[in-house]
Design a protein around this motif. Structure first.
Motif, PDB file in Angstrom:
ATOM      1  N   ALA A   2       2.386  -4.152 -12.037  1.00 25.49           N
ATOM      2  CA  ALA A   2       2.146  -3.394 -10.972  1.00 25.49           C
ATOM      3  C   ALA A   2       3.331  -2.142 -11.161  1.00 25.49           C
ATOM      4  N   ILE A   3       4.264  -2.551 -11.799  1.00 23.72           N
ATOM      5  CA  ILE A   3       5.541  -1.602 -12.047  1.00 23.72           C
ATOM      6  C   ILE A   3       4.956  -0.532 -13.225  1.00 23.72           C
ATOM      7  N   GLY A   4       4.198  -1.156 -14.213  1.00 22.15           N
ATOM      8  CA  GLY A   4       4.018  -0.551 -15.438  1.00 22.15           C
ATOM      9  C   GLY A   4       4.949  -0.808 -16.654  1.00 22.15           C
ATOM     10  N   VAL A   5       5.525  -1.990 -16.579  1.00 20.32           N
ATOM     11  CA  VAL A   5       6.731  -2.190 -17.705  1.00 20.32           C
ATOM     12  C   VAL A   5       6.245  -3.759 -18.336  1.00 20.32           C
ATOM     13  N   ARG A   6       6.329  -4.000 -19.469  1.00 17.06           N
ATOM     14  CA  ARG A   6       6.081  -5.202 -19.966  1.00 17.06           C
ATOM     15  C   ARG A   6       7.086  -6.189 -19.372  1.00 17.06           C
TER      16      ARG A   6
ATOM     17  N   ARG B  59      15.271  -1.141  -9.303  1.00 21.80           N
ATOM     18  CA  ARG B  59      15.644  -0.110 -10.284  1.00 21.80           C
ATOM     19  C   ARG B  59      14.549   0.429 -10.967  1.00 21.80           C
ATOM     20  N   PHE B  60      13.783  -0.662 -11.516  1.00 21.78           N
ATOM     21  CA  PHE B  60      12.435  -0.330 -12.335  1.00 21.78           C
ATOM     22  C   PHE B  60      11.537   0.315 -11.462  1.00 21.78           C
TER      23      PHE B  60
ATOM     24  N   SER C 144      12.551   3.876 -10.418  1.00 17.37           N
ATOM     25  CA  SER C 144      12.398   4.907 -11.550  1.00 17.37           C
ATOM     26  C   SER C 144      11.026   5.400 -11.781  1.00 17.37           C
ATOM     27  N   ARG C 145      10.141   4.614 -11.496  1.00 17.91           N
ATOM     28  CA  ARG C 145       8.733   5.259 -11.404  1.00 17.91           C
ATOM     29  C   ARG C 145       8.197   5.791 -10.274  1.00 17.91           C
ATOM     30  N   ARG C 146       9.066   5.914  -9.218  1.00 17.04           N
ATOM     31  CA  ARG C 146       8.748   6.560  -8.100  1.00 17.04           C
ATOM     32  C   ARG C 146       7.554   5.781  -7.190  1.00 17.04           C
ATOM     33  N   LEU C 147       7.576   4.624  -7.206  1.00 18.06           N
ATOM     34  CA  LEU C 147       6.666   3.610  -6.798  1.00 18.06           C
ATOM     35  C   LEU C 147       7.204   3.146  -5.400  1.00 18.06           C
ATOM     36  N   SER C 148       6.327   3.032  -4.381  1.00 16.75           N
ATOM     37  CA  SER C 148       6.821   2.251  -2.947  1.00 16.75           C
ATOM     38  C   SER C 148       6.724   0.989  -3.231  1.00 16.75           C
ATOM     39  N   GLN C 149       7.371   0.323  -2.342  1.00 16.91           N
ATOM     40  CA  GLN C 149       7.114  -1.270  -2.043  1.00 16.91           C
ATOM     41  C   GLN C 149       5.783  -1.308  -1.840  1.00 16.91           C
ATOM     42  N   GLU C 150       5.303  -0.533  -0.928  1.00 15.89           N
ATOM     43  CA  GLU C 150       3.867  -0.813  -0.413  1.00 15.89           C
ATOM     44  C   GLU C 150       2.929  -0.817  -1.691  1.00 15.89           C
ATOM     45  N   VAL C 151       2.989   0.384  -2.763  1.00 17.45           N
ATOM     46  CA  VAL C 151       2.094   0.506  -3.629  1.00 17.45           C
ATOM     47  C   VAL C 151       2.292  -0.786  -4.728  1.00 17.45           C
ATOM     48  N   VAL C 152       3.553  -1.194  -4.918  1.00 16.78           N
ATOM     49  CA  VAL C 152       3.733  -2.134  -5.994  1.00 16.78           C
ATOM     50  C   VAL C 152       3.393  -3.562  -5.382  1.00 16.78           C
TER      51      VAL C 152
ATOM     52  N   PHE D 212       5.077 -11.881 -13.402  1.00 13.72           N
ATOM     53  CA  PHE D 212       4.339 -11.170 -14.192  1.00 13.72           C
ATOM     54  C   PHE D 212       3.497  -9.915 -13.478  1.00 13.72           C
ATOM     55  N   LYS D 213       3.157 -10.154 -12.420  1.00 10.39           N
ATOM     56  CA  LYS D 213       2.197  -9.295 -11.588  1.00 10.39           C
ATOM     57  C   LYS D 213       2.958  -8.068 -11.132  1.00 10.39           C
TER      58      LYS D 213
END
Length: 84
Positions: free
Chosen positions: A57-61, A13-14, A17-25, A52-53
């Motif tokens: 990568a998702i940009g959330v604490r 979901r996170f 919501s940031r419109r990131l693909s699995q490949e990018v993350v 933590f990684k």
């Protein structure tokens, strides 16, 4: 109890919501895409290091991600209690 399906659902979901693909993350987190897919489907539980990684990568604490997992686990427990 930590439910791997809930953990994966919140991570997905996170990420979405940031419109990131699995490949990018997975690339940013330095893990395999299939590993991330397995985490998101609840087949695998992330280690603390991977958690933590992924949060970075998702940009959330990590604490925000964990809070969302805790909240969803609490909601699931309330639903189960009502059904009993």
């Amino acid at each position: 109890m930590l439910d791997s399906v809930t953990v994966g659902r919140v991570i997905r979901r996170f990420r979405e919501s940031r419109r990131l693909s699995q490949e990018v993350v997975s690339g940013l987190a330095d893990i395999g895409r299939t590993h991330l897919s397995a985490i998101e489907r609840g087949v695998r539980k992330p280690t603390l290091e991977t958690f933590f990684k992924l949060s970075e990568a998702i940009g959330v604490r990590p604490s925000e991600l964990m809070r969302a997992i805790e909240d969803e686990l609490g909601e699931n427990a309330q639903v189960q209690t009502r059904r009993s």
